[in-house]
Design a protein around this motif. Structure first.
Motif, PDB file in Angstrom:
ATOM      1  N   SER A 171       0.865  -1.196  -0.028  1.00  0.00           N
ATOM      2  CA  SER A 171       0.010   0.162   0.045  1.00  0.00           C
ATOM      3  C   SER A 171       1.021   1.242   0.113  1.00  0.00           C
ATOM      4  CB  SER A 171      -0.930   0.101   1.026  1.00  0.00           C
ATOM      5  OG  SER A 171      -0.266  -0.024   2.567  1.00  0.00           O
ATOM      6  N   LEU A 172       1.930   1.071   0.672  1.00  0.00           N
ATOM      7  CA  LEU A 172       3.027   2.449   0.755  1.00  0.00           C
ATOM      8  C   LEU A 172       3.601   2.898  -0.461  1.00  0.00           C
ATOM      9  CD1 LEU A 172       4.914   2.076   4.016  1.00  0.00           C
ATOM     10  CD2 LEU A 172       3.262   3.874   3.537  1.00  0.00           C
ATOM     11  N   THR A 173       3.739   1.727  -1.291  1.00  0.00           N
ATOM     12  CA  THR A 173       4.251   1.811  -2.698  1.00  0.00           C
ATOM     13  C   THR A 173       3.457   2.202  -3.639  1.00  0.00           C
ATOM     14  OG1 THR A 173       6.040   0.296  -2.176  1.00  0.00           O
ATOM     15  CG2 THR A 173       5.708   0.642  -4.311  1.00  0.00           C
ATOM     16  N   ALA A 174       2.107   1.792  -3.527  1.00  0.00           N
ATOM     17  CA  ALA A 174       0.849   1.985  -4.673  1.00  0.00           C
ATOM     18  C   ALA A 174       0.584   3.448  -4.294  1.00  0.00           C
ATOM     19  CB  ALA A 174      -0.007   1.064  -4.342  1.00  0.00           C
ATOM     20  N   THR A 175       0.849   4.242  -3.277  1.00  0.00           N
ATOM     21  CA  THR A 175       0.270   5.536  -3.280  1.00  0.00           C
ATOM     22  C   THR A 175       1.395   6.545  -3.514  1.00  0.00           C
ATOM     23  OG1 THR A 175       1.089   5.387  -0.940  1.00  0.00           O
ATOM     24  CG2 THR A 175      -1.315   4.914  -1.217  1.00  0.00           C
ATOM     25  N   LEU A 176       2.437   5.965  -3.946  1.00  0.00           N
ATOM     26  CA  LEU A 176       3.319   6.882  -4.512  1.00  0.00           C
ATOM     27  C   LEU A 176       3.044   7.594  -5.681  1.00  0.00           C
ATOM     28  CD1 LEU A 176       6.785   4.850  -3.755  1.00  0.00           C
ATOM     29  CD2 LEU A 176       6.080   7.169  -2.621  1.00  0.00           C
ATOM     30  N   PRO A 177       3.415   8.627  -6.138  1.00  0.00           N
ATOM     31  CA  PRO A 177       3.566   9.206  -7.415  1.00  0.00           C
ATOM     32  C   PRO A 177       4.524   9.031  -8.253  1.00  0.00           C
ATOM     33  CG  PRO A 177       4.308  10.957  -6.044  1.00  0.00           C
ATOM     34  CD  PRO A 177       3.842   9.924  -5.027  1.00  0.00           C
ATOM     35  N   PHE A 178       4.363   8.552  -9.507  1.00  0.00           N
ATOM     36  CA  PHE A 178       5.504   7.879 -10.307  1.00  0.00           C
ATOM     37  C   PHE A 178       5.751   8.966 -11.371  1.00  0.00           C
ATOM     38  CE2 PHE A 178       3.658   4.285  -8.253  1.00  0.00           C
ATOM     39  CZ  PHE A 178       4.865   3.822  -7.602  1.00  0.00           C
ATOM     40  N   CYS A 179       6.939   9.494 -11.956  1.00  0.00           N
ATOM     41  CA  CYS A 179       7.162  10.009 -12.964  1.00  0.00           C
ATOM     42  C   CYS A 179       7.590   9.351 -14.037  1.00  0.00           C
ATOM     43  CB  CYS A 179       8.358  11.107 -12.688  1.00  0.00           C
ATOM     44  SG  CYS A 179       7.715  12.314 -11.492  1.00  0.00           S
ATOM     45  N   LEU A 180       8.084   8.045 -13.814  1.00  0.00           N
ATOM     46  CA  LEU A 180       8.953   7.223 -14.717  1.00  0.00           C
ATOM     47  C   LEU A 180       8.040   6.002 -15.101  1.00  0.00           C
ATOM     48  CD1 LEU A 180      12.577   7.685 -13.945  1.00  0.00           C
ATOM     49  CD2 LEU A 180      11.400   8.811 -15.644  1.00  0.00           C
ATOM     50  N   LYS A 181       8.366   5.288 -16.105  1.00  0.00           N
ATOM     51  CA  LYS A 181       7.458   4.026 -16.415  1.00  0.00           C
ATOM     52  C   LYS A 181       8.395   2.629 -16.571  1.00  0.00           C
ATOM     53  CE  LYS A 181       3.782   6.132 -18.929  1.00  0.00           C
ATOM     54  NZ  LYS A 181       2.699   6.235 -20.241  1.00  0.00           N
ATOM     55  N   GLU A 182       9.446   2.863 -16.920  1.00  0.00           N
ATOM     56  CA  GLU A 182      10.157   1.491 -16.942  1.00  0.00           C
ATOM     57  C   GLU A 182      10.738   1.043 -15.750  1.00  0.00           C
ATOM     58  OE1 GLU A 182      13.916  -0.070 -19.627  1.00  0.00           O
ATOM     59  OE2 GLU A 182      12.704   1.454 -20.565  1.00  0.00           O
ATOM     60  N   VAL A 183      10.096  -0.283 -15.449  1.00  0.00           N
ATOM     61  CA  VAL A 183      10.764  -0.989 -13.979  1.00  0.00           C
ATOM     62  C   VAL A 183      11.846  -1.832 -14.559  1.00  0.00           C
ATOM     63  CG1 VAL A 183       9.871  -2.274 -12.540  1.00  0.00           C
ATOM     64  CG2 VAL A 183       8.285  -0.984 -13.444  1.00  0.00           C
ATOM     65  N   ALA A 184      13.150  -1.461 -13.810  1.00  0.00           N
ATOM     66  CA  ALA A 184      14.101  -2.439 -14.054  1.00  0.00           C
ATOM     67  C   ALA A 184      14.160  -3.451 -13.740  1.00  0.00           C
ATOM     68  CB  ALA A 184      15.586  -1.342 -13.537  1.00  0.00           C
ATOM     69  N   HIS A 185      13.288  -4.497 -14.033  1.00  0.00           N
ATOM     70  CA  HIS A 185      12.880  -5.827 -13.453  1.00  0.00           C
ATOM     71  C   HIS A 185      12.012  -6.520 -14.488  1.00  0.00           C
ATOM     72  CE1 HIS A 185      13.272  -8.808 -10.309  1.00  0.00           C
ATOM     73  NE2 HIS A 185      13.969  -8.153  -9.585  1.00  0.00           N
ATOM     74  N   TYR A 186      11.829  -7.859 -14.371  1.00  0.00           N
ATOM     75  CA  TYR A 186      11.086  -8.633 -14.975  1.00  0.00           C
ATOM     76  C   TYR A 186       9.666  -8.812 -14.259  1.00  0.00           C
ATOM     77  CZ  TYR A 186      12.210 -12.718 -12.284  1.00  0.00           C
ATOM     78  OH  TYR A 186      12.375 -13.560 -10.986  1.00  0.00           O
ATOM     79  N   PHE A 187       9.428  -8.107 -12.914  1.00  0.00           N
ATOM     80  CA  PHE A 187       8.181  -8.254 -12.473  1.00  0.00           C
ATOM     81  C   PHE A 187       8.376  -7.029 -11.251  1.00  0.00           C
ATOM     82  CE2 PHE A 187      10.761 -10.608  -9.305  1.00  0.00           C
ATOM     83  CZ  PHE A 187      10.280 -10.116  -7.983  1.00  0.00           C
ATOM     84  N   CYS A 188       7.025  -6.563 -10.841  1.00  0.00           N
ATOM     85  CA  CYS A 188       6.861  -5.429 -10.084  1.00  0.00           C
ATOM     86  C   CYS A 188       7.425  -5.775  -8.684  1.00  0.00           C
ATOM     87  CB  CYS A 188       5.450  -4.832  -9.894  1.00  0.00           C
ATOM     88  SG  CYS A 188       4.835  -4.246 -11.779  1.00  0.00           S
ATOM     89  N   ASP A 189       8.531  -5.254  -8.282  1.00  0.00           N
ATOM     90  CA  ASP A 189       9.019  -5.554  -6.888  1.00  0.00           C
ATOM     91  C   ASP A 189       9.234  -4.029  -6.339  1.00  0.00           C
ATOM     92  OD1 ASP A 189       9.817  -6.877  -4.748  1.00  0.00           O
ATOM     93  OD2 ASP A 189      11.574  -7.533  -5.700  1.00  0.00           O
ATOM     94  N   LEU A 190       9.574  -4.038  -5.119  1.00  0.00           N
ATOM     95  CA  LEU A 190       9.621  -2.719  -4.094  1.00  0.00           C
ATOM     96  C   LEU A 190      10.563  -1.874  -4.618  1.00  0.00           C
ATOM     97  CD1 LEU A 190       8.954  -4.309  -0.559  1.00  0.00           C
ATOM     98  CD2 LEU A 190       7.360  -2.693  -1.832  1.00  0.00           C
ATOM     99  N   ALA A 191      11.840  -2.159  -4.778  1.00  0.00           N
ATOM    100  CA  ALA A 191      12.984  -1.404  -4.906  1.00  0.00           C
ATOM    101  C   ALA A 191      12.977  -0.867  -6.276  1.00  0.00           C
ATOM    102  CB  ALA A 191      14.280  -1.881  -4.640  1.00  0.00           C
ATOM    103  N   PRO A 192      12.642  -1.566  -7.450  1.00  0.00           N
ATOM    104  CA  PRO A 192      12.521  -1.158  -8.836  1.00  0.00           C
ATOM    105  C   PRO A 192      11.345  -0.021  -8.803  1.00  0.00           C
ATOM    106  CG  PRO A 192      12.734  -3.274  -8.765  1.00  0.00           C
ATOM    107  CD  PRO A 192      12.431  -3.079  -7.496  1.00  0.00           C
ATOM    108  N   LEU A 193      10.255  -0.349  -8.252  1.00  0.00           N
ATOM    109  CA  LEU A 193       9.207   0.412  -8.406  1.00  0.00           C
ATOM    110  C   LEU A 193       9.547   1.938  -7.598  1.00  0.00           C
ATOM    111  CD1 LEU A 193       5.906  -1.802  -8.017  1.00  0.00           C
ATOM    112  CD2 LEU A 193       6.603  -0.270 -10.085  1.00  0.00           C
ATOM    113  N   MET A 194       9.966   1.975  -6.543  1.00  0.00           N
ATOM    114  CA  MET A 194      10.191   3.144  -5.617  1.00  0.00           C
ATOM    115  C   MET A 194      11.394   4.175  -6.326  1.00  0.00           C
ATOM    116  SD  MET A 194      10.016   2.281  -1.649  1.00  0.00           S
ATOM    117  CE  MET A 194      11.384   1.141  -1.493  1.00  0.00           C
ATOM    118  N   GLN A 195      12.193   3.347  -7.122  1.00  0.00           N
ATOM    119  CA  GLN A 195      13.123   4.208  -8.217  1.00  0.00           C
ATOM    120  C   GLN A 195      12.435   5.044  -9.037  1.00  0.00           C
ATOM    121  OE1 GLN A 195      15.673   1.349  -9.790  1.00  0.00           O
ATOM    122  NE2 GLN A 195      16.844   0.740  -7.682  1.00  0.00           N
TER     123      GLN A 195
END
Length: 314
Positions: free
Chosen positions: A161-185
């Motif tokens: 929930s903490l990660t999902a409520t973040l505002p995101f400026c970029l789209k490309e996740v440096a991973h092959y699935f949605c994980d915490l650290a790549p999303l927060m970047q």
């Protein structure tokens, strides 16, 4: 006052692995084969424990629960993994991305709790053999198994929930699935507080379970060393060796990603380590629990003989 334009993205793009030429279809086929084998192995254990009365013990009940968990755990990420191996960049909606994040971490933390329960089962069997069946009745087995799922899916609510409520400026996740650290970047804001909160929740859940497992095996070691014969000591250790191997595989790879600093590792290393605990560990666990396991071999023989008798009769 400087106004920052935060972009609330509706979709993400999973970068996946950089595979080119003949390596790309080989990586896809290899991953697909491992996935299908993982499903077959874990389904085999679930069915075998259900149909053979010789495996109707608490230890094999929890092994079958682990196999059921592994079916979902590996399936959570393998679809996006296969897609990124074929197409490299894999689009995923933000809703599906956060669902994947939540389910993956829920199942991961459920496995942490389940491994602790399995260590408790071995502790009671070896250290309190006279009271084992009373302490690990069928009702208690079901309660413990259910509690691991409730605890895992409850603990994962906070980081997801903490990660999902973040505002995101970029789209490309440096991973092959949605994980915490790549999303927060990809966030438009400072995520230091979020990282500390996520680390605390995951650290407490995994760390406490790991300490509990170490404590239980300390008690097991102490009890085993008091056994009179070498044969009895070897038999006691053999019932724990598979579980200790699985614990080492799971916690070794997970701690490397979620506890150590990612900045000290080469780019892309986290994706390779994630393959270990998200794909290879569910594949290896059934092998670890069945390889050179006399009880499982005998159960397979009994079930095979029963099937032959039924086929001959028909």
């Amino acid at each position: 006052m400087v106004h920052v334009n935060h972009t609330w993205t509706q979709n993400f793009i999973l970068a996946g692995f950089t595979t080119t030429g003949t390596l790309q279809p080989l990586a896809f086929l290899g991953t697909l084969c491992i996935y299908l084998l993982t499903l077959a192995e874990n389904l085999f254990i679930i069915v075998l424990v259900q149909v053979d009365s010789g495996l109707s013990t608490p230890m094999y009940f929890f092994i079958s629960v682990l196999s059921f968990l592994e079916l979902w755990y590996v399936s959570t990420t393998v679809v996006t993994l296969l897609h990124t191996l074929l197409h490299r960049h894999s689009p995923i909606s933000s809703a599906l991305c956060f669902i994947q994040l939540y389910v993956f971490h829920s199942l991961g933390m459920t496995e942490c709790y389940l491994l602790s329960v399995m260590a408790l089962d071995r502790y009671l069997a070896i250290c309190l053999p006279l009271h084992y069946h009373a302490l690990m009745s069928r009702q208690i087995q079901l309660w413990l198994a259910g509690a691991t799922w409730v605890a895992g899916f409850s603990a994962a609510i906070v980081p997801a929930s903490l990660t999902a409520t973040l505002p995101f400026c970029l789209k490309e996740v440096a991973h092959y699935f949605c994980d915490l650290a790549p999303l927060m970047q990809l966030a438009c804001v400072d995520t230091g507080w979020h990282a500390r909160a996520n680390g605390t929740v995951i650290g407490v859940a995994t760390g406490c379970n790991f300490v509990l497992i170490l404590g239980l095996y300390g008690g097991i070691l102490k009890a085993v060393l008091k056994l009179p014969s070498a044969a009895s000591r070897a038999k006691a250790f053999s019932t724990c060796s598979s579980h200790m191997t699985v614990v080492a595989l799971f916690y070794g790879s997970a701690f490397t990603v979620y506890v150590s600093s990612s900045g000290s590792r080469p780019e892309g290393t986290d994706k390779l380590i994630a393959l270990m605990y998200a794909l290879l560990t569910p594949f290896l666990n059934p092998i670890v629990y069945t390889l050179r396991n006399k009880e499982v071999k005998e159960a397979v023989k009994r079930v095979t003989d029963r099937l032959r008798t039924i086929l001959k009769g028909s």
